[in-house]
Each structure stands twice: as structure tokens, then as C-alpha cells.
Design a protein around this motif. Structure first.
Motif, PDB file in Angstrom:
ATOM      1  N   GLY A   1      24.432  21.174  43.044  1.00 14.55           N
ATOM      2  CA  GLY A   1      23.748  22.458  42.973  1.00 14.55           C
ATOM      3  C   GLY A   1      24.558  23.582  43.584  1.00 14.55           C
TER       4      GLY A   1
ATOM      5  N   ARG B   1      21.607  31.955  33.138  1.00 20.59           N
ATOM      6  CA  ARG B   1      22.999  31.882  33.599  1.00 20.59           C
ATOM      7  C   ARG B   1      23.414  33.210  34.226  1.00 20.59           C
TER       8      ARG B   1
ATOM      9  N   THR C   1      15.641  23.176  35.631  1.00 20.35           N
ATOM     10  CA  THR C   1      16.000  24.287  34.756  1.00 20.35           C
ATOM     11  C   THR C   1      15.437  24.188  33.332  1.00 20.35           C
TER      12      THR C   1
ATOM     13  N   PHE D   1      23.628  22.655  31.850  1.00 25.95           N
ATOM     14  CA  PHE D   1      22.262  22.536  32.394  1.00 25.95           C
ATOM     15  C   PHE D   1      21.250  23.362  31.595  1.00 25.95           C
ATOM     16  N   ILE D   2      21.634  24.534  31.137  1.00 27.04           N
ATOM     17  CA  ILE D   2      20.653  25.363  30.412  1.00 27.04           C
ATOM     18  C   ILE D   2      20.450  24.891  28.979  1.00 27.04           C
TER      19      ILE D   2
ATOM     20  N   GLN E   1      17.890  31.361  27.967  1.00 31.47           N
ATOM     21  CA  GLN E   1      18.973  30.529  28.512  1.00 31.47           C
ATOM     22  C   GLN E   1      20.084  31.412  29.068  1.00 31.47           C
TER      23      GLN E   1
ATOM     24  N   ILE F   1      13.042  27.086  31.930  1.00 29.89           N
ATOM     25  CA  ILE F   1      13.382  27.923  30.769  1.00 29.89           C
ATOM     26  C   ILE F   1      12.276  27.829  29.715  1.00 29.89           C
TER      27      ILE F   1
ATOM     28  N   ASP G   1      26.891  25.946  34.385  1.00 34.15           N
ATOM     29  CA  ASP G   1      25.549  26.268  33.894  1.00 34.15           C
ATOM     30  C   ASP G   1      25.301  25.863  32.450  1.00 34.15           C
ATOM     31  N   LEU G   2      26.334  25.980  31.620  1.00 32.62           N
ATOM     32  CA  LEU G   2      26.105  25.808  30.184  1.00 32.62           C
ATOM     33  C   LEU G   2      25.453  24.459  29.882  1.00 32.62           C
TER      34      LEU G   2
ATOM     35  N   LYS H   1      30.145  34.092  36.977  1.00 30.75           N
ATOM     36  CA  LYS H   1      29.026  33.271  36.486  1.00 30.75           C
ATOM     37  C   LYS H   1      29.460  31.811  36.467  1.00 30.75           C
ATOM     38  N   ARG H   2      28.495  30.926  36.682  1.00 30.64           N
ATOM     39  CA  ARG H   2      28.888  29.540  36.929  1.00 30.64           C
ATOM     40  C   ARG H   2      29.346  28.792  35.676  1.00 30.64           C
ATOM     41  N   VAL H   3      30.422  28.067  35.873  1.00 30.71           N
ATOM     42  CA  VAL H   3      31.015  27.261  34.811  1.00 30.71           C
ATOM     43  C   VAL H   3      30.076  26.120  34.407  1.00 30.71           C
TER      44      VAL H   3
ATOM     45  N   HIS I   1      22.003  33.656  37.724  1.00 28.19           N
ATOM     46  CA  HIS I   1      22.164  32.524  38.653  1.00 28.19           C
ATOM     47  C   HIS I   1      20.805  31.952  39.043  1.00 28.19           C
TER      48      HIS I   1
ATOM     49  N   ILE J   1      26.718  33.139  44.319  1.00 31.74           N
ATOM     50  CA  ILE J   1      26.322  31.772  44.680  1.00 31.74           C
ATOM     51  C   ILE J   1      25.849  31.727  46.126  1.00 31.74           C
TER      52      ILE J   1
ATOM     53  N   LEU K   1      19.777  28.986  38.442  1.00 32.35           N
ATOM     54  CA  LEU K   1      19.788  27.527  38.586  1.00 32.35           C
ATOM     55  C   LEU K   1      20.876  27.120  39.558  1.00 32.35           C
ATOM     56  N   GLN K   2      20.586  26.057  40.255  1.00 34.41           N
ATOM     57  CA  GLN K   2      21.603  25.476  41.129  1.00 34.41           C
ATOM     58  C   GLN K   2      21.875  24.046  40.672  1.00 34.41           C
ATOM     59  N   CYS K   3      21.005  23.102  41.046  1.00 36.75           N
ATOM     60  CA  CYS K   3      21.266  21.713  40.610  1.00 36.75           C
ATOM     61  C   CYS K   3      20.935  21.519  39.144  1.00 36.75           C
ATOM     62  N   GLY K   4      20.134  22.388  38.578  1.00 38.28           N
ATOM     63  CA  GLY K   4      19.838  22.322  37.147  1.00 38.28           C
ATOM     64  C   GLY K   4      18.723  21.378  36.756  1.00 38.28           C
TER      65      GLY K   4
ATOM     66  N   ILE L   1      14.332  21.607  25.277  1.00 38.67           N
ATOM     67  CA  ILE L   1      15.438  22.475  25.688  1.00 38.67           C
ATOM     68  C   ILE L   1      16.629  22.336  24.734  1.00 38.67           C
TER      69      ILE L   1
END
Ligand code: FES
Ligand code: FES
Lengths: 162, 788
Positions: free
Chosen positions: B506, A92, A103, B18-19, A88, A107, B15-16, B11-13, A95, B673, A97-100, A75
Motif C-alpha cells: 500500500g 488514480r 478499491t 488495482f483500479i 477509475q 469504485i 494503480d492501474l 501518480k502511482r505506477v 491517490h 503519497i 487507493l493504497q493497498c488496493g 470492476i
């Protein structure tokens, strides 16, 4: 101890490893690439999904020693510098993902699903192909939306590159 | 700024990170000189420990220490606690046995903690753990909650005769019995609410780190409530005083209740780090998580509903045996009592309710709160009773519900709760429309033509969230207050840090809380950071569970923001040389009313710190305010979910054809959310209803101990969901929010079982309705149809 040389995220890497070391442990502990996660001990959850020579694999089910000369993408290597990979960005945007925790695996699996099924991949195929990846948070709805949208965006970037 | 404020699907702050693989979960953290802990666990369900021989393990390569319950006792480390006192109906306090972090004299479930090995490497610790010799004197297992109290069963804790922790009740027995006596119709159901394993995708983990120079402990842990963990580890377990104990819960990969509790492993890691003088890390393997994370649900209930001839509900009666497992986990006692029975009124005007609950020990993993916690169990009872009663009396299940809905507010139920707002018919009407209820008959006929069975099921749920008014829960036995704290630190340049006692694992607080600040202080969310999960940064907090972080946590932030505005007005008045009471605050600007003078939020922040323009005798420099918010009432989210399924009687395969959810969560801070929370909850409910089952054999061995045996919902087990909202603002908090985290898991199981039983044409199916179970039940339906 075994000597291992491979490419990880475009970087040549060599290390001496115990021959029993799993790829996921090599990535996390030896390479400190902690984006690849461990969610189970039975190769069921997909949190550890990475790309091995372009195909997604569960890195908890691969011996690092078997990756001699291989090309591994995690990743951490998916984005192009600060430009996110379309998948990716889609996660985002939708939405997905929640806890990630699932993720990164989701992905990496999503990119592979699109690579193998094309940008028109439909919902049923996505759901079936996500069989090996568990998410406890999102209920999958938004993950499916993200992969659909990521698929379209991946096609777009490919055309743009050509 | 409103495009980022309350109500915007920003959009979630978070996320960056985690992705891109940059999250920091506990297992991603490594401390210098770190060692590894592995627990030796009991392989038997119930036994005395005659002897433990650790000598071989101690001599094993790399081993730094092997410890047992005796070592904890010698250091005066206390046992794990249960924080909610329940009194039985005879007035006696609950009968709880001791809960040592490492077994003392006895083991009580497979997976119970017998000893811990600390070694240089994980492999060395594992190898050594295998060398610990334990001489067990085996005792009979007690697995089945229905018979655990019977005479002659093995006694699990001496303190609890007949394995009974409490025999509790709620409601008016005489009034309820009298209502049943004059009922025109009684519906009676035997219900098993199946035991679940929470299975957050991140396994639990802990790193204990003792700094001898500072005499300071730090615990990194996968916790939903790090301050509660510190409080318990300090005040009850006795690790160290609170000012010498820092608890950090960094990124946490899901909790669903299972990471609320203070467990043996964290306790041992933090204690052992001083013993071995090195940081001690433990990460659960999934198999360990199955054995040692608190499980959820596990009720056996008999429930009855009394109707008069017109279909009006007269009373509800329930008798429940709740499996609490082998020890009382942190909040175990409250889940099948005060989080359960007060919800038995559902959305309905029920004049009399009586519920009895026996809390029972068994030789199984402790059972505690899991997403919904008591409320899914209650909702399953109510919504199955309603559906079956409608069918038995030939009523349309939607109209039968509507007939009995509570229609005016506030409404005092016979079981504690005072519902403050709602419009249940509005959710029902919208759901019926979205689900095309009118077209159901045609769809059923079409399925029948294909040899399939189609069914539709309702669930009109209510939950009590925003946990909780401290005095109210105190009077019910809670050992803690359930307020939340917030602190807003405005920096001289106008950027803002918000410190919150809520914890995000989460839920997206880094986004939603910033949206609240954006609305209240008029700054873009990019200027706001949300700080949580570290007891050294945030002074105190109660954490995240019970859908409380919006209603309680964000309300604390609003309260602190109001103080910031008030102070800002005073600073602005001095700077603009206008009277204090003539300053307005709008869209991030302080305005001198009736003048053209104004200052931006950032300018006022700077002036508050420069402090040149006001009298320090009258105004303190700086711009920082804190608050503690204690809710006035529970909040009452509600909604209607409709599941529609098609069953193939040849294979038992149940396809969820459509899912309609209409929820009333009050005001939404971030609809995107909120919808995500609903999706996730529904999937967990689908898991309970169709897939997930925790099975012990008669010897107390966990048969479903991995993802190979325990069926987690996967992407092709669930449909896309059609989610919508209705809105009645919550009157008891400043934001009007009710909470949304648990609704899906509460609503989904009865909707699905009602749909499946509708398709089958009979009620004989239990959760989980697996293909095998559905196939058997469908064969019965087919035979019945053939006979007719
Ligand atoms: S960690 Fe590899 S599949 Fe679960
Ligand atoms: S986002 Fe938490 S497990 Fe998927």
C-alpha cells in the motif's frame, strides 16, 4: 446443482452451480474474476461490491442462483477497452487507493453513488453513502475527492456521448 | 527528468492493476491440484487438552489429512518464535513459554489452533473440522492485564510465574524520584491504551506448495517481510533449508504490522503441503482474523509529570502493564519496551525519566506491533500529561509545550535516543495558524449558543523510525540486523530493474523507489521496474514496518545507484577515451569534462555489455550493483496535530470539525503519497480514540469478533484533513528522509482525547470515546455548569 445463465461484463455466461453458491464466489472461483474481493463474513466491508442490473450490491450477500437472467458488472468490466472509466481514472488521479484491496468495491460503489445522486453529489452525501465500504488505508479523504471528481467527469462523458 | 524525480507527486505506477481489478493477492492465486485447510480452534480461553479424536473427521468425505500438534512434533517442526530478548531489571532473561503452531497439551486463548483439516474443497474441510472431538479440561481464564499477575490467578505458562514475562525498566529512577520530590506541581494520570484489532482489509492467507521433484517448498503468503518469514520458517521452525524454501508475498492488501509476524497458519500450510503431496490453501475469514491476527496496544499505565513553578518540566515517571496475550508473537516483547519507553521524552527537554514495564501473559490473542507499535502508547502518555498539566496550572497548552520544546540538536534524551534534527516550534506555529487557534474562543462561544460543547486538542508527537541501526538494536536484544538490501540491474538497453528487500503493501514503492532511481540515474520512471516480495528474486531483505522503507530501503537503493554511476563512469571513460576521473554524470549523461564528448546512460549500459571497448582485466563487463545499507541512527519524524471537535451533549455525538496536521518528515520523495499516509494514519488514530474497542468477557470470549461489533472508522466518521509539512532534512541518511507511515496513528489519539476533554471541561473519559461514553461524560459537564 442449478443451471445459471446471466450476463457478466457484457458476456453471456452459463454454468452449473451449487444452489448455495454466493455471487462473489461464483465470480471469483467459477469465472476467475478476482477483482471482486472478500473482506469480511458479515456483509459489512463492501470489498465485494458489484453492479447487479445497474445497482450496486454486495455480492457476498447475493446467491448466484438468484441472478438468473441478470446483468452483472464487475470492476473488470468497467473500463471501455483500454480507456478507463472516469471513476477509475479519478481514483488514480486523486491517490484514492493504497493497498488496493477495497478499491474495486469503492469504485463500483462510487459509480453507483453518482448514478443515483447526480454529478453534483456533495461531500456529506458521498461520506454517508460510503457507509457500507471500509477502507483501512486511505482515511477516506482522497476517496471522497476522487468520487467528487469522478462524478464531474462522468457528467462530462455523458454530455460528450449525447 | 526532475518532474518525475524526488519531490514530485507522481501518480502511482501500481494503480492501474488495482483500479482495473488485476491485482494479484494471495487468494487470487490458485495452484494446480490445490487443497484447502481449515483450522479447528479452541472455543475456550484456557484448558488442558485431555484428548483429541480426529477419526470421524478423517473419515469425512474429501478429507486428505487431519493433523494436530503431535504430528508437528513428530516431524520435529519447532514452535513459533519471539525474536527480541528482553531482560528484566534484575538481569534475568524474559520468561517465555513455548508457542507451538498447533496446540500441545493446552489451549490458551479462544481461537488457539488445535488441529488442521486438509480436504479437497473448502466446504469439505469445514464440515470435517466440525467433527473433531476435543475433550477440554477447562481452567480459569485470565483476561484483565491489571490483575493477571495477582497471586491465585491461573498460571498460563509454567515458565512464567505470576504470568509475568518480564519486569523491565529504563531510565534513572533515583534522579527521577529526586526531581519529583522537589516539584512545584505534579500531574498524575491513569491511562488505558485500548486494545485494537489491526484489520487490514485483505485477510491473511497462505498457499503451501511442495514440489517433490525439486524437493522445493514455495509459500505464497500475505507478508510484510517474506525474507524474515523464510529465515524463521527455515532456521527456527525447521520446514526446510533456506535454499529449498521460496517465500512469495505478492500484492498484499494492507498490513499495519499484523502481517510482519510468522503465524501458525502459514507454518502449517507449508508443512502440510508435503504431507498431503498437494498445494494447501488457507484464507482467513474475517472472524478468524479477529481471533488469530496479533492485536495491538493494550496497556494500563500510571504516569506522572513533575513541573517547577515556572512550568519547566523536571521529570516524567510511568508504570505500565502491557498485555502480551497468550503467547509471545514475533516481536511482541520489544513493542512495550524498546519501542515505547525511549519515546517518553516526546519533543521535550525532560532531564529525568523513569519507566517500568511489566510484560504480562493473559488468555487472549497474542499482542504485537500495530501501526506505530509502542510509539502511539508513549505519545498518548506524554501528550495527555502535557495537556492536563497545562490545564491544571492555568497555562496555554501550546505555549506550555513551546516552553518545554527541545530547541537545539543533537539532543540526547535520558532514554536512549539521540535526536538529530527538528524544529518543533516551526511545526507548532504553522499548525496554530492553519487551525486558526486565535479564533477558538469565538468558535467556542458560537457552539455554546447552539447548546454544543467545543474543544481543541494538541498532539506534538515524535517517533523513532528508520528501524534500525543493527548494532544498536542488537545491543538491546534484537535477534536480527535491521539493514536493507538493494540490487540494481541495468539491462543492455538501459532499462532498469531494482530488487529491494522492502515490501510494498500500500506504500507505493513501485513509484517512489522508481522516483529515486529517476533522480539518481536520470532515467524516466517508465524505464524502471521495482521487484520485491519474492525470495527467489531478491536475495535477502528485512521488509517493511516501522516506517523504514524510505529511510533504510531507499537509502540502500541510493547506495547501489552510486555504484552504478561509478562503474558507468569507468565504462564511459574507456569508450570516450578520456581519463576516468574526468567523467561527470549529469541528468542521465556521462560527460567528458573539458571535451564535447558525451554518452547517454543507455549507450553506456550497452557498451558495458558489448564489452568491446575496454580491457576486461580492468573493467568487468555488465552493469549490476548491489548494496546493503545499515542506518547510522534512528530517524525522528515529528509534528503537531490539532483536533477540534463539537459535542452534542444531548446525544453524545462528537463531530470532528477540523483536523490540522503539520508534520516534519524531512525530505519527501512523493508528497502525494506522504499525505495519503498521513490521512490513513489519522483515520486509524480516530478509530482508536472514538470507535475501536476489543472486548473480552470474563471467560475470555471475544465479544467484538466481527465488523458488526467492532467499529471500524467509516467515511462519515472522519473529516477531511488539512495536512501540511515543515522540513528539517534527516542528517543520518543520504536522502534526508525520515519516514511517514505511522505518524498519523501516533499523533491522532491524544489530539482527539485532548479536544474532547477540553470540550467536556473534565478529564474523565477513556478511549474509545464512543457516543455513549461521551454522553455520560457530557451530562456530568452539564450538571457541573448548572451548579456553577
Ligand atoms: S465481503 Fe461482502 S461486504 Fe465484506
Ligand atoms: S486502499 Fe487498502 S483498504 Fe482501501
Amino acid at each position: 446443482m442449478t443451471k445459471l445463465s446471466l450476463t457478466i461484463n457484457g458476456r453471456r455466461v452459463s454454468a452449473d452451480i451449487d444452489s448455495r453458491t454466493l455471487l462473489v464466489d461464483f465470480l471469483r472461483n467459477n469465472q476467475r474474476l478476482t477483482g471482486t474481493h472478500v473482506g469480511c463474513d458479515t456483509s459489512q466491508c463492501g470489498a465485494c461490491t458489484v453492479h447487479l442490473d445497474g445497482r450496486s450490491v454486495k455480492s457476498c450477500a447475493v446467491l448466484a442462483a438468484s441472478c438468473e437472467g441478470a446483468d452483472v458488472m464487475t470492476i473488470e468490466g468497467l473500463a471501455d477497452g483500454t480507456t478507463l472509466h472516469p471513476m477509475q481514472a479519478a481514483f488514480r488521479e486523486h491517490h484514492a487507493l493504497q493497498c488496493g484491496f477495497c478499491t474495486p468495491g469503492m469504485i463500483m460503489a462510487g459509480v453507483d453513488i453518482v448514478n443515483r445522486n447526480g454529478s453534483q453529489v456533495d461531500e456529506a452525501t458521498i461520506r454517508k453513502e460510503l457507509e457500507g465500504n471500509i477502507c483501512r488505508c486511505t482515511g477516506y479523504h482522497n476517496i471522497v475527492r476522487a468520487i467528487e471528481s469522478g462524478a464531474a467527469a462522468m457528467a462530462g462523458t455523458k454530455i460528450a456521448a449525447e | 527528468m526532475t518532474d518525475q524525480g524526488i519531490g514530485a507527486s507522481v501518480k502511482r505506477v501500481e494503480d492501474l492493476r488495482f483500479i482495473t481489478g488485476k491485482g494479484q493477492y494471495v487468494d487470487d492465486i490458485n495452484r494446480h491440484g490445490q487443497t484447502y485447510a481449515v483450522f479447528a480452534r479452541s472455543p475456550v480461553a484456557h484448558a488442558t487438552i485431555k484428548n483429541i479424536d480426529v477419526s470421524e473427521a478423517l473419515a469425512s468425505p474429501g478429507v486428505l489429512g487431519v493433523y494436530t500438534g503431535a504430528d508437528l512434533a513428530a516431524d520435529k517442526i519447532g514452535g513459533l518464535i519471539c525474536g527480541w530478548m528482553i531482560h528484566s531489571k534484575d538481569g534475568s532473561p524474559m520468561k517465555a513459554g513455548a508457542h507451538p503452531a498447533l496446540a500441545q497439551g493446552k489451549v490458551r486463548y479462544v481461537g488457539d489452533h488445535v488441529a488442521v483439516v486438509i480436504a479437497e474443497t473448502l466446504d469439505q474441510a469445514k464440515d470435517a473440522a466440525g467433527l473433531i472431538q476435543v475433550d477440554y479440561g477447562e481452567l480459569p481464564a485470565v483476561v484483565d492485564v491489571g490483575s493477571a499477575q495477582a497471586a491465585g490467578k491461573a498460571q498460563i505458562h509454567d515458565e512464567a510465574p505470576n504470568n509475568t514475562v518480564y519486569q523491565w525498566h529504563l531510565g534513572d529512577k533515583d534522579a527521577t524520584d529526586a526531581a519529583f520530590a522537589k516539584a512545584a506541581h505534579v500531574t498524575k494520570l491513569d491511562i488505558v491504551n485500548n486494545r485494537l484489532v489491526p484489520n487490514a482489509m485483505e485477510p491473511r492467507a497462505a498457499i503451501g506448495d511442495f514440489d517433490p521433484g525439486q524437493d522445493q517448498f514455495t509459500l505464497y503468503t500475505t507478508s510484510q517481510n517474506p525474507h524474515v518469514a523464510r529465515l524463521v520458517l527455515s532456521a527456527f521452525i525447521g520446514i526446510a533449508p533456506e535454499h529449498k524454501l521460496r517465500v512469495i508475498a505478492p500484492d498484499v492488501g494492507g498490513g499495519f504490522g499484523s502481517k510482519i509476524f510468522i503465524y501458525a497458519e502459514e507454518t502449517v500450510c507449508i508443512w502440510a503441503s508435503k504431507k498431503v503431496g498437494r498445494p494447501v490453501k488457507w484464507v482467513a475469514e474475517r472472524t478468524e482474523a479477529f481471533l488469530a491476527d496479533a492485536h495491538g496496544r493494550d496497556h494500563v499505565t500510571t504516569a506522572e509529570l513533575a513541573l517547577d513553578a515556572s512550568g519547566k518540566i523536571l521529570a516524567l515517571r510511568a508504570n505500565t502493564k502491557a498485555n502480551l496475550g497468550a503467547y509471545l508473537s514475533t516481536f511482541a516483547s520489544s513493542v512495550p519496551t524498546y519501542l515505547y519507553a525511549p519515546l517518553l521524552s516526546g519533543q521535550y527537554d525532560i532531564p529525568a525519566i523513569y519507566c517500568e514495564v511489566d510484560g504480562v501473559y493473559t488468555t487472549t490473542t497474542p499482542v504485537d506491533a500495530y501501526r506505530g507499535a509502542g510509539r502511539p502508547e508513549a505519545t498518548f502518555v506524554v501528550e495527555r500529561l502535557l495537556e492536563v498539566a497545562a490545564r491544571q496550572t492555568g497555562r496555554d497548552p501550546a505555549e506550555f509545550r513551546r516552553q518545554n520544546f527541545i530547541k537545539s540538536f543533537p539532543h540526547q534524551t535520558p532514554v536512549i535516543m539521540a535526536y538529530d534534527a527538528g524544529d518543533y516550534a516551526a511545526s507548532l506555529d504553522k499548525a496554530l495558524e492553519m487551525a486558526d487557534y486565535k479564533g477558538l474562543a469565538a468558535r467556542k462561544a458560537e457552539s455554546a449558543r447552539k447548546g454544543k460543547l467545543r474543544g481543541l486538542g494538541f498532539s506534538a508527537y515524535i517517533e523513532a523510525c528508520g528501524i534500525a541501526p543493527s548494532r544498536a538494536v542488537g545491543s538491546l536484544g534484537a535477534g536480527v540486523g535491521l539493514w536493507e538490501s538493494a540490487e540494481i540491474r541495468v539491462n543492455p538497453v538501459g532499462t532498469i530493474e531494482v530488487l529491494t528487500g522492502s515490501h510494498s503493501h500500500g506504500q507505493g514503492h513501485e513509484t517512489t523507489f522508481a522516483q529515486v532511481i529517476s533522480s539518481k540515474l536520470g532515467v524516466p520512471i517508465e524505464q524502471v521496474s521495482i521487484v520485491h516480495g519474492d525470495t527467489d528474486k531478491v536475495q535477502m531483505g528485512m521488509g517493511t514496518y516501522g516506517s523504514r522503507s524510505g529511510a533504510v530501503g531507499a537509502s540502500a537503493i541510493v547506495k547501489a545507484a552510486e555504484k552504478i554511476v561509478a562503474k558507468g563512469k569507468r565504462v564511459a571513460a574507456a569508450c570516450m577515451e578520456v581519463p576516468e576521473d574526468s567523467v561527470d554524470f549529469e541528468n542521465g549523461e556521462f560527460l567528458g569534462r573539458g571535451t564535447n564528448k558525451k554518452m547517454t546512460f543507455g549507450e553506456v549500459a550497452l557498451q558495458a555489455y558489448v564489452a568491446h571497448k575496454f580491457d576486461p582485466e580492468l573493467i568487468e563487463p555488465g552493469l549490476k550493483e548491489g548494496s546493503f545499507y545499515d542506518p547510522k541512527n534512528f530517524t525522528f519524524p515529528s509534528g503537531v496535530h490539532i483536533a477540534e471537535v463539537e459535542i452534542d451533549p444531548e446525544t453524545g455525538h462528537t463531530r470532528i470539525d477540523r483536523w490540522t496536521a503539520v508534520d516534519d518528515f524531512g525530505i519527501l520523495i512523493n508528497p502525494m503519497i506522504v499525505e495519503g499516509q498521513v490521512h490513513g494514519g489519522i483515520a486509524q488514530g480516530v478509530g482508536q480514540a472514538m470507535l475501536e474497542h476489543t472486548v473480552y468477557d470474563e471467560n475470555g470470549q471475544l465479544i467484538t469478533g466481527s465488523f458488526m461489533d467492532y467499529a471500524m472508522p467509516r467515511a462519515d466518521d472522519v473529516p477531511s484533513y488539512n495536512v501540511s509539512m515543515t522540513t528539517t532534512p534527516c542528517p543520518s541518511n543520504p536522502l534526508g528522509v525520515k519516514g511517514c507511515g505511522e505518524a498519523g496513528a501516533i499523533a491522532a489519539p491524544p489530539a482527539l482525547i485532548n479536544a474532547i476533554t477540553d470540550a467536556l471541561g473534565h478529564e474523565e473519559i477513556a478511549m474509545p470515546a464512543t457516543p455513549q461514553a461521551v454522553w455520560r461524560a457530557a451530562q456530568k459537564s452539564v450538571r457541573k455548569q448548572a451548579a456553577e
